[in-house]
Design an enzyme around this catalytic site. Structure first.
Site, short mmCIF file in Angstrom:
data_model
loop_
_atom_site.label_atom_id
_atom_site.label_comp_id
_atom_site.label_asym_id
_atom_site.label_seq_id
_atom_site.Cartn_x
_atom_site.Cartn_y
_atom_site.Cartn_z
N SER A 527 0.85 -1.19 0.00
CA SER A 527 0.00 0.00 0.00
C SER A 527 0.89 1.24 0.00
CB SER A 527 -0.95 -0.05 1.20
OG SER A 527 -1.97 0.91 1.07
N HIS A 644 -7.34 -5.59 -1.08
CA HIS A 644 -6.15 -4.94 -0.54
C HIS A 644 -5.42 -5.83 0.47
CE1 HIS A 644 -3.82 -1.30 -0.54
NE2 HIS A 644 -3.86 -1.19 0.77
#
Length: 674
Positions: A527, A644
């Site tokens: 991320s 994610h």
């Protein structure tokens, strides 16, 4: 290798604020299209052919499965006469929601997400019990999307009510007394906002249990900034007062108070600081960095709520006040001391008491209590010990512990903390886990953003790497929360380069101390940490032997056009603003890959359903890297029905982590040629 996968170049050239910007692979932004899908399938096929041929991968996967089969422990939360917990039992794919009596007897599974969906990628994203524990709101999502549907579970029977509310991604939520209604936030219904803004405009609604959600009444949000993000709701036991905290980026909040059934009125707004407020019984407490960069705990009078009337319960100190939890008789206050948790019991008036004995260094990953009871439950873990849950009421009692993976000897992998100087002389902390002296493979990781601290957590996925003689290094970079809001602000917006300099200095320290050569140093980040390693490899490629870049941000010129990324402009800046464009473009990894330059071997990973960071970043960067350095062995791995990372089942985690470890070890510590 480039010849195996020809990737069309359709260079889009734009002049932005006077700078000519090239975008060679704009077409790879169109996820789901036939051409992009075919290209991703070819990339995945090549990645599989390379990784599956590795001599260690099968053994690594077996060991990883053993390490992860110990399960996981989340928070334990008492409500009424019930004790709730969210944890993954040994051998299970996903965490389940459990409930028991307060003394732990009669424990049972309240909700198994496998019963709610088609496969193991169905997950519980969040859960909120009513204050009496008799009803629970749960968010269920599919395929890692985090686009939760709110469902209601009756605790006594385990029955699911008919209520279903879509679009409840990361909601603020509170039940009204008696559980006849609840206040919650959600995304807008399809078609109610302009196209492309469906991820924003999160408002607060009131839902009556058993009624059609289409009749829910909006209580807050209309006419406000579309980026306002309701973060929490809390209510007094009698329903007389409700407090709403709204996040506005990662450096400020607005707080609103509601008396009875009246409108929400602002009590804290327009200031460059944070206040997170909640009711504990009839007391309104606040955790704030207003006039306190290291945070403080305050009590707020709802009738005189202005900041100049707040009363300090625990004043700002030398160390960051990370959080506080209230019981009927005490406040349990957590501080971060050099990026590790310390907890102290205070009186309800804030008077200091004794410290709670925790392993060092450790992290409190969850704390749960209720104002009507004496118990506080702390979930604690270290780098080499899995999570345990401590009940810290009148005495400290361990109520649950995960087993150490079979055969793993923590004593052989010592943990220590060092401090090193960054480029500008700033002192940065770093944890080292593993061998003490000799040179060998090292994995360096960090984050450096959004006020998020990198603290000790159990490294189940690193067990095979440690056992292979590897050393894990975790750097506490500026931009995080390790040393309060000043530390955070020193690594955001126009100061973001400090984060990358801190990370490069960590690599230089490891090499200078003789713990590895550059060819033995791998870096991994996800991320915002994926952005970190992307910048590191494009700015200082000579420092690293390999890179694992997970669910990353890499095109910083166009990042805010996709998914929820406009929420991050407060942290990074917006390319629409000329000064911010200047610093974003200056470090944007996608725009700084140079033809003919050698880069450390790179594995990029992404989830096809990622609703936080669009997988287009990994696709575009992978294509650009392979074209610029065709013999570098750079790989792209895109996981279907994954997002994610949240909600990813063990059945997907283990193969992915085996791929990563095989890639890292075969690059940094290649086996001898037979």
């Amino acid at each position: 290798m480039a010849g195996e996968l020809p990737t069309p170049v359709e260079d889009v050239v734009e002049t932005i604020h006077g700078t000519v910007v090239h975008d060679h692979y704009r077409w790879l932004e169109a996820g789901g299209g036939e051409a992009v899908s075919a290209w991703v399938a070819a990339q995945n096929a090549r990645t599989r052919s390379v990784l599956d041929a590795g001599p260690r991968r099968a053994a690594l996967e077996r060991r990883l499965r053993q390490a992860m089969d110990v399960g996981s422990l989340g928070g334990f939360l008492p409500r009424g006469r019930r004790l709730f917990s969210h944890r993954r039992p040994p051998g299970a794919d996903q965490p389940l929601l459990h409930v028991s009596d307060l003394d732990g007897r009669g424990e049972r599974v309240l909700l198994d997400p496998a019963a709610m969906g088609a496969d193991a990628a169905t997950a519980i994203d969040w859960w909120v019990p009513a204050r009496d524990g008799e009803l629970v709101a749960v968010g269920i999502s599919e395929g890692g999307s985090e686009n939760s549907t709110l469902v209601l579970v009756r605790t006594e029977s385990g029955a699911l009510l008919a209520d279903r509310i879509a679009g409840c991604r990361w909601p603020a939520l509170v039940f009204e007394p008696g559980n006849g209604g609840l206040l919650y936030s959600r995304q807008p219904t399809p078609g109610s906002v302009p196209a492309g803004e469906e991820m924003y405009h999160r408002h607060v609604w009131r839902h009556l249990v058993g009624e059609d959600p289409a009749a829910d009444v909006r209580l807050f949000g209309e006419g406000r900034d579309k980026l306002d993000f309701p973060a929490s709701l809390s209510m007094t036991d009698d329903g007389g007062w409700t407090v709403l905290t709204v996040a506005q980026g990662w450096d400020r909040t607005a707080v609103f108070l509601r008396s009875g059934q009246g409108p929400f009125q602002p009590i804290f707004e327009g200031l460059p600081s944070e206040l997170h407020a909640w009711f504990s019984g009839g007391r309104l407490l606040g955790h704030t960095n207003h006039l306190a960069a290291n945070y403080r705990l305050v009590e707020i009078d709802p009738r005189r709520p202005s900041a100049d009337s707040w009363r300090d319960l625990v004043a700002e100190g030398e160390h960051v006040l990370a959080g506080a939890t209230a019981t009927a008789g005490a406040l349990y206050v957590e501080h971060l001391v050099d990026a590790a948790s310390e907890v102290r019991r205070h009186g309800l008036d804030g008077s200091p008491g004794e410290p709670i004995e925790l392993p060092r260094p450790a992290t409190v990953t969850a704390a749960g209590a209720q104002a009507s009871g004496p118990e506080c439950y702390l979930t604690v873990e270290t780098f080499t010990e899995p999570a345990r849950v401590l009940e810290v009421g009148g005495r400290v009692r361990e109520v649950r512990r995960l087993d150490v993976p079979s055969g793993f000897d923590a004593a052989r992998h010592p943990v220590r903390q060092v401090f090193y100087a960054s480029k500008d002389g700033n002192r940065v902390p770093m944890f080292l886990v593993g061998r003490a002296r000799s040179a060998g493979p090292v994995l360096l990781t960090g984050y450096g953003g959004f006020n998020i601290s990198r603290t000790p957590t159990f490294l189940a996925t690193s067990v095979p790497f440690l056992e292979a003689g590897g050393l894990v290094a975790v750097a506490g970079l500026r931009g995080g929360g390790e040393y309060g809001e000043r530390w955070h602000r020193a690594g955001m917006l126009g100061s973001k380069q400090n984060v990358f300099d801190d990370f490069a200095a960590a690599a230089e320290w490891l090499i200078g101390e003789g713990l590895c050569a550059p060819s033995q140093l791998g870096i991994v980040g996800g991320s915002n940490g994926g952005l970190l390693v992307g910048v590191a490899m494009t700015q200082r490629p000579e420092l690293f032997g390999c890179v694992v870049c997970r669910v990353p941000l890499l095109d910083m010129v166009r990042y805010e056009r996709f998914q929820v990324a406009q929420l991050w402009a407060a942290e990074y800046g917006s390319a629409a603003d000329p000064p911010a464009f200047g610093w974003l473009y200056a470090y944007s990894p996608y725009h700084h890959v140079e033809d003919g330059r050698r880069y450390p071997r790179t594995l990029l990973t992404a989830g096809e359903e990622d609703s936080r960071v669009d997988p287009l970043h990994a696709r575009k960067f992978g294509a650009r890297l392979q074209a610029a350095d065709p013999d570098g062995g750079h790989l792209l791995r895109v996981e279907p029905r994954a997002g994610h990372g949240q909600g990813k089942p063990v059945a997907k985690l283990v193969p992915e982590e085996a791929d990563i470890l095989a890639f890292v070890l075969d690059t940094l510590d290649p086996p001898p040629v037979p």
